[in-house]
Motif scaffolding. Structure first.
Motif, mmCIF file in Angstrom:
data_model
loop_
_atom_site.group_PDB
_atom_site.id
_atom_site.type_symbol
_atom_site.label_atom_id
_atom_site.label_comp_id
_atom_site.label_asym_id
_atom_site.label_seq_id
_atom_site.Cartn_x
_atom_site.Cartn_y
_atom_site.Cartn_z
ATOM 1 N N SER A 34 -5.734 -64.427 36.737
ATOM 2 C CA SER A 34 -4.611 -63.595 36.309
ATOM 3 C C SER A 34 -4.844 -63.122 34.881
ATOM 4 O O SER A 34 -5.563 -63.759 34.103
ATOM 5 N N ALA A 35 -4.225 -61.996 34.532
ATOM 6 C CA ALA A 35 -4.401 -61.437 33.187
ATOM 7 C C ALA A 35 -3.902 -62.407 32.121
ATOM 8 O O ALA A 35 -4.515 -62.553 31.060
ATOM 9 N N ALA A 36 -2.784 -63.088 32.387
ATOM 10 C CA ALA A 36 -2.240 -64.030 31.412
ATOM 11 C C ALA A 36 -3.186 -65.201 31.192
ATOM 12 O O ALA A 36 -3.363 -65.673 30.063
ATOM 13 N N THR A 37 -3.813 -65.686 32.255
ATOM 14 C CA THR A 37 -4.763 -66.788 32.127
ATOM 15 C C THR A 37 -5.981 -66.368 31.325
ATOM 16 O O THR A 37 -6.474 -67.122 30.480
ATOM 17 N N VAL A 38 -6.484 -65.176 31.567
ATOM 18 C CA VAL A 38 -7.641 -64.680 30.810
ATOM 19 C C VAL A 38 -7.311 -64.573 29.328
ATOM 20 O O VAL A 38 -8.084 -65.020 28.475
ATOM 21 N N LEU A 49 -1.721 -81.338 29.106
ATOM 22 C CA LEU A 49 -2.660 -81.482 30.219
ATOM 23 C C LEU A 49 -2.491 -80.362 31.237
ATOM 24 O O LEU A 49 -3.470 -79.900 31.836
ATOM 25 N N ALA A 50 -1.259 -79.913 31.446
ATOM 26 C CA ALA A 50 -1.031 -78.790 32.358
ATOM 27 C C ALA A 50 -1.742 -77.533 31.863
ATOM 28 O O ALA A 50 -2.273 -76.745 32.657
ATOM 29 N N LEU A 51 -1.782 -77.352 30.546
ATOM 30 C CA LEU A 51 -2.528 -76.223 29.983
ATOM 31 C C LEU A 51 -4.012 -76.372 30.279
ATOM 32 O O LEU A 51 -4.673 -75.412 30.708
ATOM 33 N N ASP A 52 -4.550 -77.575 30.095
ATOM 34 C CA ASP A 52 -5.965 -77.803 30.385
ATOM 35 C C ASP A 52 -6.298 -77.517 31.847
ATOM 36 O O ASP A 52 -7.385 -77.029 32.168
ATOM 37 N N VAL A 53 -5.371 -77.839 32.746
ATOM 38 C CA VAL A 53 -5.585 -77.598 34.176
ATOM 39 C C VAL A 53 -5.441 -76.124 34.514
ATOM 40 O O VAL A 53 -6.224 -75.559 35.284
ATOM 41 N N LEU A 111 3.823 -84.277 35.189
ATOM 42 C CA LEU A 111 2.745 -83.305 35.361
ATOM 43 C C LEU A 111 3.144 -82.210 36.343
ATOM 44 O O LEU A 111 2.787 -81.035 36.157
ATOM 45 N N ALA A 112 3.888 -82.568 37.382
ATOM 46 C CA ALA A 112 4.357 -81.561 38.325
ATOM 47 C C ALA A 112 5.293 -80.577 37.636
ATOM 48 O O ALA A 112 5.179 -79.350 37.813
ATOM 49 N N ASP A 113 6.218 -81.099 36.835
ATOM 50 C CA ASP A 113 7.123 -80.205 36.098
ATOM 51 C C ASP A 113 6.346 -79.299 35.148
ATOM 52 O O ASP A 113 6.627 -78.095 35.027
ATOM 53 N N ALA A 114 5.356 -79.884 34.471
ATOM 54 C CA ALA A 114 4.582 -79.101 33.504
ATOM 55 C C ALA A 114 3.732 -78.041 34.185
ATOM 56 O O ALA A 114 3.577 -76.916 33.675
ATOM 57 N N LEU A 115 3.154 -78.357 35.353
ATOM 58 C CA LEU A 115 2.354 -77.367 36.067
ATOM 59 C C LEU A 115 3.231 -76.243 36.618
ATOM 60 O O LEU A 115 2.793 -75.086 36.698
ATOM 61 N N ALA A 116 4.460 -76.566 37.001
ATOM 62 C CA ALA A 116 5.383 -75.514 37.435
ATOM 63 C C ALA A 116 5.693 -74.565 36.284
ATOM 64 O O ALA A 116 5.734 -73.335 36.456
ATOM 65 N N GLU A 117 5.900 -75.120 35.082
ATOM 66 C CA GLU A 117 6.134 -74.267 33.906
ATOM 67 C C GLU A 117 4.893 -73.459 33.563
ATOM 68 O O GLU A 117 4.981 -72.275 33.193
ATOM 69 N N ALA A 118 3.721 -74.071 33.688
ATOM 70 C CA ALA A 118 2.476 -73.349 33.408
ATOM 71 C C ALA A 118 2.277 -72.201 34.381
ATOM 72 O O ALA A 118 1.809 -71.116 33.996
ATOM 73 N N GLU A 119 2.629 -72.405 35.634
ATOM 74 C CA GLU A 119 2.496 -71.340 36.634
ATOM 75 C C GLU A 119 3.356 -70.138 36.272
ATOM 76 O O GLU A 119 2.957 -68.988 36.502
ATOM 77 N N ARG A 157 4.073 -69.172 33.234
ATOM 78 C CA ARG A 157 3.486 -68.502 32.073
ATOM 79 C C ARG A 157 2.113 -67.916 32.365
ATOM 80 O O ARG A 157 1.780 -66.821 31.906
ATOM 81 N N TRP A 158 1.302 -68.695 33.109
ATOM 82 C CA TRP A 158 -0.081 -68.286 33.399
ATOM 83 C C TRP A 158 -0.304 -68.407 34.905
ATOM 84 O O TRP A 158 -0.860 -69.410 35.381
ATOM 85 N N PRO A 159 0.111 -67.425 35.665
ATOM 86 C CA PRO A 159 0.008 -67.541 37.137
ATOM 87 C C PRO A 159 -1.427 -67.799 37.584
ATOM 88 O O PRO A 159 -2.378 -67.263 37.014
ATOM 89 N N ARG A 160 -1.543 -68.620 38.613
ATOM 90 C CA ARG A 160 -2.873 -68.865 39.152
ATOM 91 C C ARG A 160 -3.411 -67.606 39.795
ATOM 92 O O ARG A 160 -2.674 -66.808 40.366
ATOM 93 N N GLY A 161 -4.720 -67.441 39.747
ATOM 94 C CA GLY A 161 -5.354 -66.256 40.308
ATOM 95 C C GLY A 161 -5.618 -66.382 41.796
ATOM 96 O O GLY A 161 -5.079 -67.252 42.483
ATOM 97 N N ALA A 162 -6.491 -65.523 42.278
ATOM 98 C CA ALA A 162 -6.803 -65.461 43.707
ATOM 99 C C ALA A 162 -7.520 -66.726 44.162
ATOM 100 O O ALA A 162 -8.307 -67.320 43.426
ATOM 101 N N VAL A 163 -7.251 -67.118 45.405
ATOM 102 C CA VAL A 163 -7.886 -68.284 46.013
ATOM 103 C C VAL A 163 -8.451 -67.857 47.360
ATOM 104 O O VAL A 163 -7.756 -67.247 48.167
ATOM 105 N N ASP A 164 -9.730 -68.179 47.616
ATOM 106 C CA ASP A 164 -10.320 -67.789 48.890
ATOM 107 C C ASP A 164 -9.797 -68.684 50.014
ATOM 108 O O ASP A 164 -9.173 -69.729 49.780
ATOM 109 N N ALA A 165 -10.067 -68.273 51.224
ATOM 110 C CA ALA A 165 -9.510 -68.971 52.387
ATOM 111 C C ALA A 165 -9.988 -70.416 52.470
ATOM 112 O O ALA A 165 -9.217 -71.326 52.809
#
Length: 426
Positions: A61-65, A238-242, A273-281, A283-291
């Motif tokens: 995602s653009a935000a992650t980059v 840690l959520a940022l690192d992930v 960590l689950a709460d933090a990863l939800a907040e990270a998503e 701000r920085w949406p995860r990009g494309a994932v292959d099948a």
């Protein structure tokens, strides 16, 4: 590209390198310092181009980059490059003068890139140039963009230096093209263990071969970081690192080990960590994932649910409506598959000694470990982690921001690709 074209390009680079070595090494280093300072500047045309084009090219995602580049390049300055040269080689003049030890680069260096994270590619391309060794680059299939922009930044900063970087693109299975590329005097290869082993097997002596195989990173929380505000802060970092680079780099933590003996601490950590990863998503949406990756995540989620239903001490925390992030609270420290793409496991360990024992099977592949909450035990723990094989121990939130001179795999950046000779004048 055909093998004969690669051979011609390599010959041209050797000629350009010979010309480069006739000018002072300090002049080349100064040009590379300007290149790095340009990449560090968010307003430089090369940085803007990478931020604009990499999301479509890589799937991030653009935000992650944007966030990944901002954090990854923050300390990669021209001054940091000069410090690196002085630490591993000595004053830049040592590449010119007859002082001991004599230091030089090879007449040519081939760099085989892997992955889709820009910073390692940038450093792999400029490091040989700091030794005035011309570079022939084979880009990773997932990132053809970064090498082109690095070449552009070199050419626009110093035309003569720009002539010392060439790019060749060909399918990974093309044996003839690979053979032509491996005629360089020094070869630097990054990739899976199988890939780098295959490269080593094909290189003819007396060429120098430097390889970087599969690596992974983890995190560990001591008792002081397993409750309250300290836990929330550690989980956020840690959520940022992930989240950065979607957990696809060697510095992305794949697991968090919770030490201290409190049986409820791993549950609290997994929830935080689950709460933090939800907040990270957000701000920085995860990009494309292959099948295939999506299927692997779904499989590991289902496995966790089955183990929990069977009465095991396992808990699943997952993003609703998709595979954006996953946290699994595990019942013990036994390693399990890491699907990546923001999939994190939380393992309980009673103490630091048990942590080291749990990580021992990963030792040969361990890149970095983030530690929090160990207090006075942090230093002996770091010593133990280093003895296992970790080449970087840092705080949570800093995994994706390694210094320019990080001794990857316990080696230097420049020394492995340099030639040294002792000149005994007495």
């Amino acid at each position: 590209m055909k093998p004969d074209a690669i051979a011609r390009r390599l010959a041209e680079l050797r000629e350009a390198g010979a010309k480069l070595r006739r000018r002072p090494a300090s002049e080349t280093l100064a040009a590379l310092e300007r290149v790095l300072d340009g990449w560090r500047d968010a307003d430089s045309p090369w940085r803007r181009s990478l931020e604009a084009e990499l999301p479509e090219a890589s799937g991030f995602s653009a935000a992650t980059v944007r966030e990944g580049l901002a954090r990854g390049l923050t300390s990669w300055s021209g001054a940091a490059l000069r410090e690196l040269v002085e630490r591993e080689i000595g004053p830049a003049e040592r590449l010119d003068a007859a002082s001991t030890p004599l230091a030089s680069g090879f007449d040519s260096t081939a760099v085989l890139l892997a992955g889709s994270i820009p910073m390692p590619s940038l450093l792999a391309m400029i490091a040989p140039l700091a030794l005035r060794s011309p570079v022939l680059v084979k880009p990773a299939s997932r990132d053809l963009l970064t090498p082109r922009l690095v070449a552009r930044s070199l050419a626009e900063t110093d035309a003569e230096l720009g002539q010392c970087l060439g790019i060749v693109e060909f399918p990974g299975g093309d044996e003839a093209c690979s053979g032509a590329l491996l005629e360089a005097d020094c070869i630097v290869a990054t990739g899976s263990d199988a890939t780098v082993a295959a490269v080593r097997a094909r290189v003819r002596t007396p060429r120098r071969v430097v390889t970087y195989g599969h690596r992974c990173s983890v995190a560990a929380l001591g008792a002081a970081a397993t409750r309250g505000r300290a836990l929330r802060e550690a989980a956020r970092r840690l959520a940022l690192d992930v989240a950065l680079w979607d957990q696809l780099g060697c510095l992305s933590p794949i697991a968090v080990y919770v030490a201290g003996g409190d049986p409820a601490a791993p549950d609290r950590a997994a929830e935080a960590l689950a709460d933090a990863l939800a907040e990270a998503e957000a701000r920085w949406p995860r990009g494309a994932v292959d099948a295939a990756s999506a299927a692997a995540i779904a499989h590991e989620r289902a496995d966790a649910e089955l183990r929990a239903a069977a009465g095991r001490r396992v808990a699943l925390h997952a993003s609703p409506g998709g595979t954006a992030w996953t946290v699994v609270r595990e019942e013990n420290a036994a390693p399990r598959p890491a699907p990546l793409h923001r999939f994190l496991r939380v393992h309980p360990v009673p103490d630091a000694d048990a942590l080291l024992s749990a990580l021992r099977p990963l030792g040969a592949h361990l890149a970095a470990v983030a530690i929090e909450g160990f207090g006075a035990g942090a230093h002996p723990l770091a010593r133990g982690l280093a003895e296992l094989g970790a080449s970087r121990i840092c705080r949570a939130g800093n995994l994706q921001s390694p210094p320019l001179g990080w001794r990857h795999d316990g080696r230097g950046v420049l020394a492995p690709i340099a030639r040294f000779a002792d000149f005994e004048t007495a």
